[in-house]
Write a protein that holds these residues in place. Structure first.
Motif, mmCIF file in Angstrom:
data_model
loop_
_atom_site.group_PDB
_atom_site.id
_atom_site.type_symbol
_atom_site.label_atom_id
_atom_site.label_comp_id
_atom_site.label_asym_id
_atom_site.label_seq_id
_atom_site.Cartn_x
_atom_site.Cartn_y
_atom_site.Cartn_z
ATOM 1 N N GLY A 338 0.786 -1.129 0.187
ATOM 2 C CA GLY A 338 0.036 -0.063 0.274
ATOM 3 C C GLY A 338 0.935 1.271 0.191
ATOM 4 O O GLY A 338 0.525 1.747 -0.877
ATOM 5 N N ALA A 339 1.751 1.446 0.877
ATOM 6 C CA ALA A 339 2.909 2.548 0.811
ATOM 7 C C ALA A 339 3.494 2.607 -0.821
ATOM 8 O O ALA A 339 3.749 3.755 -0.957
ATOM 9 C CB ALA A 339 3.488 2.215 2.526
ATOM 10 N N ALA A 340 3.794 1.204 -0.812
ATOM 11 C CA ALA A 340 4.633 1.945 -2.223
ATOM 12 C C ALA A 340 3.291 2.300 -3.274
ATOM 13 O O ALA A 340 3.863 2.255 -4.354
ATOM 14 C CB ALA A 340 5.401 -0.034 -2.957
ATOM 15 N N THR A 341 2.484 1.434 -3.581
ATOM 16 C CA THR A 341 1.686 2.552 -4.476
ATOM 17 C C THR A 341 1.195 3.230 -3.922
ATOM 18 O O THR A 341 0.957 4.292 -5.107
ATOM 19 C CB THR A 341 0.295 1.427 -3.559
ATOM 20 N N VAL A 342 1.242 4.445 -3.000
ATOM 21 C CA VAL A 342 0.812 5.685 -2.532
ATOM 22 C C VAL A 342 1.793 6.317 -3.654
ATOM 23 O O VAL A 342 1.762 7.430 -3.742
ATOM 24 C CB VAL A 342 0.510 6.034 -1.241
ATOM 25 N N LEU A 343 3.033 5.855 -3.182
ATOM 26 C CA LEU A 343 4.526 6.725 -3.701
ATOM 27 C C LEU A 343 4.488 6.085 -4.452
ATOM 28 O O LEU A 343 4.397 8.113 -6.077
ATOM 29 C CB LEU A 343 5.904 6.306 -2.779
ATOM 30 N N THR A 344 3.847 5.676 -5.546
ATOM 31 C CA THR A 344 3.803 5.645 -7.292
ATOM 32 C C THR A 344 2.912 6.811 -7.531
ATOM 33 O O THR A 344 2.373 7.332 -8.785
ATOM 34 C CB THR A 344 3.032 3.980 -7.093
ATOM 35 N N GLY A 345 1.952 7.016 -7.107
ATOM 36 C CA GLY A 345 0.612 7.163 -7.083
ATOM 37 C C GLY A 345 1.109 9.217 -7.239
ATOM 38 O O GLY A 345 0.618 9.712 -8.112
ATOM 39 N N VAL A 346 1.717 9.278 -6.044
ATOM 40 C CA VAL A 346 2.411 10.781 -5.857
ATOM 41 C C VAL A 346 3.516 10.978 -7.117
ATOM 42 O O VAL A 346 3.120 12.322 -7.832
ATOM 43 C CB VAL A 346 3.451 10.762 -4.552
ATOM 44 N N CYS A 347 4.170 9.883 -7.602
ATOM 45 C CA CYS A 347 4.951 10.181 -8.853
ATOM 46 C C CYS A 347 4.156 10.371 -10.167
ATOM 47 O O CYS A 347 5.073 10.803 -10.979
ATOM 48 C CB CYS A 347 5.800 8.498 -8.947
ATOM 49 N N LEU A 439 5.340 20.799 -7.764
ATOM 50 C CA LEU A 439 3.602 20.806 -6.549
ATOM 51 C C LEU A 439 4.001 19.534 -6.381
ATOM 52 O O LEU A 439 3.438 18.659 -4.837
ATOM 53 C CB LEU A 439 2.379 21.353 -6.834
ATOM 54 N N PHE A 440 3.630 18.343 -7.087
ATOM 55 C CA PHE A 440 3.890 16.650 -6.413
ATOM 56 C C PHE A 440 5.220 16.069 -5.933
ATOM 57 O O PHE A 440 5.259 15.272 -5.833
ATOM 58 C CB PHE A 440 3.108 16.295 -7.643
ATOM 59 N N ALA A 441 6.715 16.338 -7.212
ATOM 60 C CA ALA A 441 7.654 16.079 -7.344
ATOM 61 C C ALA A 441 8.602 16.367 -5.870
ATOM 62 O O ALA A 441 9.307 15.329 -4.963
ATOM 63 C CB ALA A 441 8.352 16.432 -8.142
ATOM 64 N N ALA A 442 8.069 17.568 -5.250
ATOM 65 C CA ALA A 442 9.054 17.925 -4.034
ATOM 66 C C ALA A 442 8.567 17.324 -3.118
ATOM 67 O O ALA A 442 8.739 17.235 -2.004
ATOM 68 C CB ALA A 442 8.157 18.960 -3.598
ATOM 69 N N PHE A 443 7.048 16.348 -2.966
ATOM 70 C CA PHE A 443 6.662 15.567 -1.696
ATOM 71 C C PHE A 443 7.004 14.180 -2.022
ATOM 72 O O PHE A 443 6.693 13.346 -1.150
ATOM 73 C CB PHE A 443 5.464 15.552 -1.735
#
Length: 475
Positions: A338-347, A439-443
């Motif tokens: 789940g955490a890896a999928t959230v990271l993928t979504g941000v990227c 705006l998204f890459a910074a996170f």
């Protein structure tokens, strides 16, 4: 094997659990739908009673009240019992709705929003306390998954309800509707939860740690409203330092508001809270700026942009329901997944928000929400199951509070970045296209920290969990 494990979803129908489960769902609904309805009707509120400059404070005041109240919800339940504490939370929320409905000016309206936030924070935290004390551990993932479903329904209906009241020129009616629901919540809590049995502790309420927490949240919320980037960064940094100080003071308090190990990443509680905080902070920028960017770059209507954002909540709901019945041996894997999928979504959002098309933004949104859906119930279960006795009330009530703190911190950070990128002067196609990537890459580093915490939590979960189907009651 417990009855819950033997009967699955059907165990919710036994021993009077269904009515109590419905009470928890109502509490989730009040939190989810209220925020979405209010965001939709705010232009009508400002047009009627003034206060265009205070749009941000309508949300900031609500979040501030919810965080501070949520952090104290566990202690409140230990003092008075869940039954009385829930009634107090419902009463505070209801009074806040009435104040908002009757508000003659923006100042009174904001006071009502603050009271709503306090009541909602208590309700949200106490729903987690009730989850841990009223239901066997085997049912926790299913109940949490269904709660995610309530959020999904609110995502679809909240803007529609708010839009209808705004279109009819009856924005005050929306607050009266929620006031009536608040009264229903109070009555249901008093009837369904049985006699109050609080610990009746005579320890003084920890005003010092609570004051530090309040100051920290005010600094973080204020940072998101400052137009000067340097001032916003300074305010946000001070806020984060105050949150760290709060955790340290809480660990030494006679009557702590959170479990004493909340700041220790070597424990399941510390790792779980860190994961919730980081992933919430990394993803909230999409909720804050996603619709405005899509409207500016692609010219979509507010309704279309709203439902693209809704893909996040719907994917969270669907995947949460799908994985709810997984056996415990899979929980660690899905926390990491789940955490890896959230990271993928941000990227993905860093790329697709700028280049499109809208269909790929929907996919990115689904990754973001789906990641939370894959792991949220198991993270909460790991936290609740790692402690017993009175600390479970403190640990469980802090789960939604950590999410709110993460959201507030992420929103403030996104606001500072957006102002630096020129969003404060208006979001047009050129500004949105030029700034959406950063705006998204910074996170992404924040999401990576969330993944690291998830990895740690998954490795600790099996060792530190002591789940019991006959959990002790705090009612």
């Amino acid at each position: 094997m417990s009855a819950g494990e033997r009967e699955g979803w059907g165990a919710l129908l036994h021993e009077g659990r269904l009515a109590r489960f419905a009470l928890l769902c109502l509490g989730v609904w009040l939190n989810a739908a209220d925020a979405l309805v209010t965001a939709t009707i705010m232009p009508s509120v400002a047009a009627d009673i003034g206060g265009y400059a205070y749009f941000g404070w309508a949300t900031a005041g609500y979040v501030l009240g919810a965080i501070v109240a949520g952090a104290s919800a566990g202690l409140l339940s230990l003092q008075f019992g869940v039954r009385v504490a829930m009634a107090v939370g419902g009463a505070t929320y209801t009074i806040g709705c009435i104040v908002g409905a009757l508000a003659p000016d923006i100042g009174v309206f904001l006071l009502g929003r603050l009271m709503q936030g306090v009541g909602a924070g208590w309700i949200a935290g106490l729903c987690y306390v009730a989850l841990g004390s009223l239901f066997p551990a085997s049912l926790w993932p299913r109940i949490l998954a269904t709660a995610s479903g309530v959020w999904g329904v609110a995502t679809l209906l909240g803007p529609l309800i708010g839009g209808l009241f705004a279109e009819w020129g009856l924005w005050r009616g929306a607050f009266w509707i929620f006031a009536v629901q608040g009264l229903g919540f109070i009555a249901a809590a008093l009837v369904l939860l049985g006699p109050a049995r609080g610990a009746g502790s005579t320890e003084r309420f920890p005003l010092g740690p609570l004051s530090v927490l309040t100051a920290g949240i005010l600094c973080i919320a204020g940072a998101g409203l400052l137009s000067d980037t340097a001032q916003a960064i300074f305010a946000g940094s001070v806020g984060l330092l105050l949150l760290v100080l709060f955790v340290r003071l809480n660990a030494r308090a006679v009557a702590p508001m959170l479990p004493r190990t909340s700041g220790d990443l070597r424990t399941a509680i510390g790792a779980g809270y860190a994961m919730i905080f980081a992933l919430s902070a990394a993803s909230v920028g999409y909720s804050v700026y996603g619709a405005a960017i899509m409207q500016a770059i692609y010219g979509v209507s507010p309704l279309v942009a709203g439902y693209v954002l809704g893909a996040e909540a719907m994917s969270w709901t669907v995947l949460a329901l799908i994985v709810a019945s997984l056996p415990q041996r899979w929980h660690g894997l899905f926390i990491r997944l789940g955490a890896a999928t959230v990271l993928t979504g941000v990227c993905l959002l860093a790329v697709t928000m700028r280049h499109g098309p809208i269909s790929l933004i929907v996919v990115s949104s689904a990754f973001l929400g789906g990641g939370f859906g894959l792991c949220w119930a198991f993270v909460a279960q790991s936290i609740l199951g790692s402690v017993e006795g009175e600390e479970r009330a403190l640990a469980s009530s802090a789960v939604p509070t950590m999410q709110l703190i993460g959201n507030a911190t992420g929103a403030a950070g996104a606001g500072a970045i957006a102002n630096f990128l020129g969003f404060s002067h208006g979001i047009d196609a050129e500004t949105a296209a030029g700034g959406s990537f950063w705006l998204f890459a910074a996170f992404v580093p924040v999401a990576l920290a969330g993944l690291a915490a998830a990895w740690r939590l998954a490795s600790l979960g099996g060792d530190q969990m002591s789940l019991r189907a006959d959990s002790s009651s705090f009612t």
